[in-house]
Scaffold this motif. Structure first.
Motif, PDB file in Angstrom:
ATOM      1  N   PRO A   1       0.782  -1.237   0.000  1.00 18.54           N
ATOM      2  CA  PRO A   1       0.000   0.000   0.000  1.00 18.54           C
ATOM      3  C   PRO A   1       0.816   1.290   0.000  1.00 18.54           C
ATOM      4  O   PRO A   1       0.430   2.264  -0.621  1.00 18.54           O
ATOM      5  N   ASP A   2       1.958   1.312   0.711  1.00 19.45           N
ATOM      6  CA  ASP A   2       2.786   2.519   0.760  1.00 19.45           C
ATOM      7  C   ASP A   2       4.176   2.153   1.282  1.00 19.45           C
ATOM      8  O   ASP A   2       4.452   0.988   1.551  1.00 19.45           O
ATOM      9  N   ASP A   3       5.022   3.166   1.446  1.00 18.86           N
ATOM     10  CA  ASP A   3       6.409   2.926   1.871  1.00 18.86           C
ATOM     11  C   ASP A   3       6.539   2.477   3.316  1.00 18.86           C
ATOM     12  O   ASP A   3       7.599   2.012   3.722  1.00 18.86           O
ATOM     13  N   SER A   4       5.474   2.630   4.113  1.00 15.86           N
ATOM     14  CA  SER A   4       5.563   2.175   5.500  1.00 15.86           C
ATOM     15  C   SER A   4       5.414   0.656   5.592  1.00 15.86           C
ATOM     16  O   SER A   4       5.733   0.057   6.603  1.00 15.86           O
ATOM     17  N   HIS A   5       4.929   0.026   4.520  1.00 14.41           N
ATOM     18  CA  HIS A   5       4.766  -1.432   4.480  1.00 14.41           C
ATOM     19  C   HIS A   5       5.998  -2.084   3.863  1.00 14.41           C
ATOM     20  O   HIS A   5       6.633  -1.506   2.979  1.00 14.41           O
ATOM     21  N   PHE A   6       6.312  -3.309   4.325  1.00 12.62           N
ATOM     22  CA  PHE A   6       7.454  -4.020   3.775  1.00 12.62           C
ATOM     23  C   PHE A   6       7.212  -5.517   3.811  1.00 12.62           C
ATOM     24  O   PHE A   6       6.417  -6.016   4.612  1.00 12.62           O
ATOM     25  N   LEU A   7       7.895  -6.208   2.917  1.00 13.20           N
ATOM     26  CA  LEU A   7       7.806  -7.665   2.826  1.00 13.20           C
ATOM     27  C   LEU A   7       8.709  -8.279   3.891  1.00 13.20           C
ATOM     28  O   LEU A   7       9.869  -7.920   4.008  1.00 13.20           O
ATOM     29  N   VAL A   8       8.149  -9.218   4.674  1.00  9.04           N
ATOM     30  CA  VAL A   8       8.918  -9.900   5.707  1.00  9.04           C
ATOM     31  C   VAL A   8       9.388 -11.257   5.197  1.00  9.04           C
ATOM     32  O   VAL A   8      10.546 -11.620   5.330  1.00  9.04           O
ATOM     33  N   ASP A   9       8.474 -12.010   4.606  1.00 10.46           N
ATOM     34  CA  ASP A   9       8.804 -13.366   4.174  1.00 10.46           C
ATOM     35  C   ASP A   9       7.830 -13.790   3.082  1.00 10.46           C
ATOM     36  O   ASP A   9       6.685 -13.355   3.058  1.00 10.46           O
ATOM     37  N   ILE A  10       8.321 -14.628   2.196  1.00  4.43           N
ATOM     38  CA  ILE A  10       7.472 -15.207   1.168  1.00  4.43           C
ATOM     39  C   ILE A  10       7.995 -16.612   0.903  1.00  4.43           C
ATOM     40  O   ILE A  10       9.200 -16.810   0.776  1.00  4.43           O
ATOM     41  N   HIS A  11       7.092 -17.579   0.901  1.00  2.00           N
ATOM     42  CA  HIS A  11       7.533 -18.922   0.543  1.00  2.00           C
ATOM     43  C   HIS A  11       6.375 -19.716  -0.049  1.00  2.00           C
ATOM     44  O   HIS A  11       5.218 -19.532   0.298  1.00  2.00           O
ATOM     45  N   LEU A  12       6.758 -20.552  -0.969  1.00  2.00           N
ATOM     46  CA  LEU A  12       5.823 -21.409  -1.676  1.00  2.00           C
ATOM     47  C   LEU A  12       5.928 -22.795  -1.070  1.00  2.00           C
ATOM     48  O   LEU A  12       7.002 -23.373  -1.013  1.00  2.00           O
ATOM     49  N   VAL A  13       4.806 -23.293  -0.566  1.00  3.93           N
ATOM     50  CA  VAL A  13       4.771 -24.604   0.076  1.00  3.93           C
ATOM     51  C   VAL A  13       4.023 -25.555  -0.843  1.00  3.93           C
ATOM     52  O   VAL A  13       2.849 -25.344  -1.148  1.00  3.93           O
ATOM     53  N   GLU A  14       4.714 -26.586  -1.307  1.00  2.00           N
ATOM     54  CA  GLU A  14       4.107 -27.594  -2.181  1.00  2.00           C
ATOM     55  C   GLU A  14       3.593 -28.731  -1.312  1.00  2.00           C
ATOM     56  O   GLU A  14       4.337 -29.630  -0.961  1.00  2.00           O
ATOM     57  N   LYS A  15       2.325 -28.639  -0.913  1.00  8.46           N
ATOM     58  CA  LYS A  15       1.774 -29.742  -0.135  1.00  8.46           C
ATOM     59  C   LYS A  15       0.323 -29.948  -0.545  1.00  8.46           C
ATOM     60  O   LYS A  15      -0.390 -29.000  -0.860  1.00  8.46           O
ATOM     61  N   GLY A  16      -0.089 -31.189  -0.552  1.00 11.37           N
ATOM     62  CA  GLY A  16      -1.451 -31.492  -0.979  1.00 11.37           C
ATOM     63  C   GLY A  16      -1.605 -31.295  -2.474  1.00 11.37           C
ATOM     64  O   GLY A  16      -0.634 -31.308  -3.230  1.00 11.37           O
ATOM     65  N   THR A  17      -2.824 -31.076  -2.879  1.00 10.26           N
ATOM     66  CA  THR A  17      -3.100 -30.928  -4.310  1.00 10.26           C
ATOM     67  C   THR A  17      -2.886 -29.509  -4.802  1.00 10.26           C
ATOM     68  O   THR A  17      -2.701 -29.284  -5.990  1.00 10.26           O
ATOM     69  N   LYS A  18      -2.922 -28.538  -3.881  1.00 15.18           N
ATOM     70  CA  LYS A  18      -2.748 -27.137  -4.265  1.00 15.18           C
ATOM     71  C   LYS A  18      -1.530 -26.544  -3.561  1.00 15.18           C
ATOM     72  O   LYS A  18      -1.427 -26.611  -2.333  1.00 15.18           O
ATOM     73  N   PRO A  19      -0.610 -25.936  -4.314  1.00 17.56           N
ATOM     74  CA  PRO A  19       0.507 -25.248  -3.665  1.00 17.56           C
ATOM     75  C   PRO A  19      -0.022 -24.043  -2.877  1.00 17.56           C
ATOM     76  O   PRO A  19      -1.035 -23.456  -3.235  1.00 17.56           O
ATOM     77  N   GLN A  20       0.676 -23.695  -1.800  1.00 22.64           N
ATOM     78  CA  GLN A  20       0.322 -22.533  -0.991  1.00 22.64           C
ATOM     79  C   GLN A  20       1.421 -21.490  -1.100  1.00 22.64           C
ATOM     80  O   GLN A  20       2.589 -21.794  -0.872  1.00 22.64           O
TER      81      GLN A  20
END
Length: 156
Positions: free
Chosen positions: A16-35
């Motif tokens: 939304p703006d510069d005060s927000h930031f990404l902490v973590d992102i990960h793709l989990v391959e489990k079950g029939t749908k990746p998360q």
């Protein structure tokens, strides 16, 4: 460029703006749908509305570019209090709060976060010697020696 790097760029672009930031992102391959799990934070805290906005915009771009299979789960949230601090920005946001810091060697200390420098944090810790009143002592902890830091929540 890796898929993770592309996803990081997409999320960062839709914050939304510069005060927000990404902490973590990960793709989990489990079950029939990746998360795809995305953690965002802000200097003032993250609202549900902002998580929903980021989720919608990121999801639309992922689908438009065909980056993930048709069926996947996208989860955008803020890190919980039990999520370890990961960046100087997260430490700065928590100045004045009590932390439990685990060193790389396994030693743990608890103290109030006073300052965040370029290479270390400063804590006030209480030391107690037998038969004496507890003393407060300021200590510097280099980032390179920290394995994990967690904010301690007080319910007093």
């Amino acid at each position: 460029m890796s898929l993770n790097h592309i996803l990081e760029e997409i999320v960062t672009k839709h914050l939304p703006d510069d005060s927000h930031f990404l902490v973590d992102i990960h793709l989990v391959e489990k079950g029939t749908k990746p998360q795809l799990k995305v953690l965002i934070d802000s200097d003032q805290g993250v609202s549900i509305e902002n998580c929903a906005l980021v989720s919608r915009l990121v999801g639309e771009e992922i689908e438009a570019k065909g980056l993930l299979p048709d069926a996947y789960i996208l989860e955008v949230s803020s890190p919980g209090v039990d999520f370890p601090l990961d960046s100087k920005r997260q430490y700065t946001k928590n100045i004045g709060r009590n932390l439990k810091v685990t060193y790389l060697n396994g030693k743990e200390i608890e103290g109030k976060l006073l300052e965040v420098g370029s290479s270390e944090i400063k804590l006030v810790v209480k030391t107690k010697e037998k038969g004496k009143k507890a003393q407060e002592q300021e200590i510097n902890v280099p980032f390179e020696q920290i394995k994990k830091s967690i904010v301690l929540v007080s319910f007093k």
